[in-house]
Enzyme design. Structure first.
Site, PDB file in Angstrom:
ATOM      1  N   HIS A 206     -11.748   5.848  -8.502  1.00 27.76           N
ATOM      2  CA  HIS A 206     -10.289   5.999  -8.437  1.00 27.76           C
ATOM      3  C   HIS A 206      -9.629   5.319  -9.645  1.00 27.76           C
ATOM      4  O   HIS A 206      -8.715   5.878 -10.271  1.00 27.76           O
ATOM      5  CB  HIS A 206      -9.786   5.383  -7.130  1.00 27.76           C
ATOM      6  CG  HIS A 206      -8.335   5.605  -6.857  1.00 27.76           C
ATOM      7  ND1 HIS A 206      -7.751   6.854  -6.819  1.00 27.76           N
ATOM      8  CD2 HIS A 206      -7.331   4.723  -6.590  1.00 27.76           C
ATOM      9  CE1 HIS A 206      -6.460   6.744  -6.556  1.00 27.76           C
ATOM     10  NE2 HIS A 206      -6.185   5.458  -6.412  1.00 27.76           N
TER      11      HIS A 206
ATOM     12  N   HIS B 135     -20.479  -7.186 -17.139  1.00 21.18           N
ATOM     13  CA  HIS B 135     -19.118  -6.916 -17.613  1.00 21.18           C
ATOM     14  C   HIS B 135     -18.715  -7.919 -18.691  1.00 21.18           C
ATOM     15  O   HIS B 135     -18.135  -7.541 -19.717  1.00 21.18           O
ATOM     16  CB  HIS B 135     -18.140  -6.988 -16.445  1.00 21.18           C
ATOM     17  CG  HIS B 135     -16.704  -6.841 -16.830  1.00 21.18           C
ATOM     18  ND1 HIS B 135     -16.198  -5.710 -17.422  1.00 21.18           N
ATOM     19  CD2 HIS B 135     -15.645  -7.703 -16.708  1.00 21.18           C
ATOM     20  CE1 HIS B 135     -14.906  -5.859 -17.650  1.00 21.18           C
ATOM     21  NE2 HIS B 135     -14.549  -7.064 -17.232  1.00 21.18           N
TER      22      HIS B 135
ATOM     23  N   HIS C 119      -4.541  -8.782 -16.896  1.00 26.18           N
ATOM     24  CA  HIS C 119      -5.822  -8.347 -17.439  1.00 26.18           C
ATOM     25  C   HIS C 119      -6.034  -6.855 -17.184  1.00 26.18           C
ATOM     26  O   HIS C 119      -6.487  -6.122 -18.069  1.00 26.18           O
ATOM     27  CB  HIS C 119      -6.944  -9.164 -16.794  1.00 26.18           C
ATOM     28  CG  HIS C 119      -8.281  -8.989 -17.450  1.00 26.18           C
ATOM     29  ND1 HIS C 119      -8.538  -9.374 -18.748  1.00 26.18           N
ATOM     30  CD2 HIS C 119      -9.453  -8.465 -16.976  1.00 26.18           C
ATOM     31  CE1 HIS C 119      -9.787  -9.098 -19.056  1.00 26.18           C
ATOM     32  NE2 HIS C 119     -10.363  -8.544 -18.001  1.00 26.18           N
TER      33      HIS C 119
ATOM     34  N   GLU D 107       0.816  -1.204   0.000  1.00 31.00           N
ATOM     35  CA  GLU D 107       0.000   0.000   0.000  1.00 31.00           C
ATOM     36  C   GLU D 107       0.856   1.262   0.000  1.00 31.00           C
ATOM     37  O   GLU D 107       0.593   2.211  -0.768  1.00 31.00           O
ATOM     38  CB  GLU D 107      -0.925  -0.008   1.223  1.00 31.00           C
ATOM     39  CG  GLU D 107      -1.686   1.291   1.470  1.00 31.00           C
ATOM     40  CD  GLU D 107      -2.713   1.606   0.406  1.00 31.00           C
ATOM     41  OE1 GLU D 107      -3.334   2.674   0.492  1.00 31.00           O
ATOM     42  OE2 GLU D 107      -2.889   0.798  -0.533  1.00 31.00           O
TER      43      GLU D 107
ATOM     44  N   HIS E 299       2.676   1.999  -3.311  1.00 26.47           N
ATOM     45  CA  HIS E 299       1.727   2.591  -4.257  1.00 26.47           C
ATOM     46  C   HIS E 299       1.565   4.089  -3.988  1.00 26.47           C
ATOM     47  O   HIS E 299       1.533   4.897  -4.928  1.00 26.47           O
ATOM     48  CB  HIS E 299       0.377   1.872  -4.125  1.00 26.47           C
ATOM     49  CG  HIS E 299      -0.648   2.335  -5.110  1.00 26.47           C
ATOM     50  ND1 HIS E 299      -0.507   2.182  -6.462  1.00 26.47           N
ATOM     51  CD2 HIS E 299      -1.851   2.947  -4.925  1.00 26.47           C
ATOM     52  CE1 HIS E 299      -1.566   2.677  -7.078  1.00 26.47           C
ATOM     53  NE2 HIS E 299      -2.393   3.150  -6.168  1.00 26.47           N
TER      54      HIS E 299
END
Length: 337
Positions: A138, A246, A304, A73, A76
């Site tokens: 986000h 999706h 992906h 975290e 990032h």
């Protein structure tokens, strides 16, 4: 001007990396590795927060906090801060060089505003405890930032002239771009609701072409992670609706962008990105199916997400080049608006 170009290309490259690493953060359940913001339990690094992390780990051994997740975290966040500084750097240069650059600093300034908004949503992702609508926004903002930076970088690269007749397809590419972003939002909604394995068979879902689904609960925006609007645990039917939408919308994206890429695969100035677009569409289909059949392996899931970012990059490049159809080759050393 060389410093400006370097900062633009570095920012675009780092944004692409951040999107992939952001997927790694989500897929390893590290979004709450440091449950405060901007630091980690009030410290600049997880090293200073060791005692707090250990205490959280003892209280919840299988919870969202561990030293590994905290570092994921925070790395990032560090990369996001570096990106922000790069964008500030080239925005300042764009204004300082506005009389010598062949275009106004408007886009660079908009990108600065967008990265500030993206940072705010990064903070809200933590403070709102991974609320799906916040995390999905986000992600979409990150993809939008990548698109703008790609457009900015495309203005700095030379390419072969695009024939004027190809410009007739620009409106279709705009439509393809919109459809692609809708699919990205749907993909983000699948990821943030952990609905990737809601359907374990293909091409049917739960053995049916139209399985039992709850779209109202699945696409209710104002709710917490894993919850329905009522506060109850989200149902399998709601997760199925998210996944099924999706999955099937992907075929529209593949059809539309695939036809356009096939049409331009031999067109001067477009054939490179058009062929790359065809390859990426095939990759996304393959990794999407592999995710289902192999039950969401981490590497494939990250690839992906990276493929989705690459689709944004290539689609933006095509759109930029189509905007130059019938004009002299643009890029470094050429004047353009």
């Amino acid at each position: 001007m060389q410093t400006y170009r370097t900062l633009v290309f570095l920012a675009a490259f780092l944004t692409f990396d951040l999107i992939m690493f952001g997927a790694f953060v989500r897929l390893t359940d590290s979004g709450l590795g440091c449950p405060d913001w901007p630091g980690c339990y009030g410290h600049f690094t997880p090293l200073g927060a060791h005692a707090s992390i250990q205490q959280a780990l003892e209280a919840m051994p299988y919870g969202p906090v561990s030293a590994f997740q905290a570092w994921i975290e925070m790395i990032h966040r560090y990369a996001g801060a570096i990106l922000g500084m790069l964008i500030i750097g080239f925005m300042v240069l764009a204004w300082r060089l506005r009389r010598s650059l062949p275009y106004r600093p408007t886009l660079a300034t908009v990108i600065f505003g967008l990265v500030c908004l993206q940072g705010a949503f990064g903070a809200w992702t933590v403070t709102h405890r991974l609320m799906p609508v916040v995390v999905t926004t986000h992600l979409v903002l990150g993809m939008s930032l990548l698109a703008m930076l790609t457009w900015l970088a495309a203005r700095e690269k030379s390419h072969a002239a695009v024939p004027a007749h190809a410009g007739n397809g620009r409106i279709w590419m705009v439509l393809g771009f919109i459809v692609l972003f809708l699919q990205l939002a749907l993909g983000g909604w699948v990821s943030t609701n952990y609905a990737a394995l809601a359907c374990m068979d293909f091409p049917t879902c739960h053995g049916a072409w139209l399985p039992t689904m709850d779209f109202d609960s699945g696409f209710a925006l104002l709710r917490g992670l894993g919850q329905a609007s009522s506060g109850e645990i989200i149902s399998q039917d709601a997760l199925t609706a998210i996944h099924w939408t999706h999955r099937n919308f992907a075929f529209l994206v593949i059809a539309l962008l695939g036809v356009l890429a096939w049409r331009w695969r031999h067109t001067s100035g477009l054939k490179g990105p058009a062929r790359a677009l065809l390859a990426l569409l095939a990759l996304q289909l393959l990794t999407g199916l592999t995710t289902i059949f192999f039950q969401w392996p981490l590497l494939i899931a990250v690839i992906h997400n990276g493929g989705a970012a690459a689709l944004v990059l290539i689609s933006t490049t095509l759109l930029w080049r189509l905007s130059r159809a019938g004009k002299p080759p643009s890029g470094r050393g050429h004047q353009h608006a």
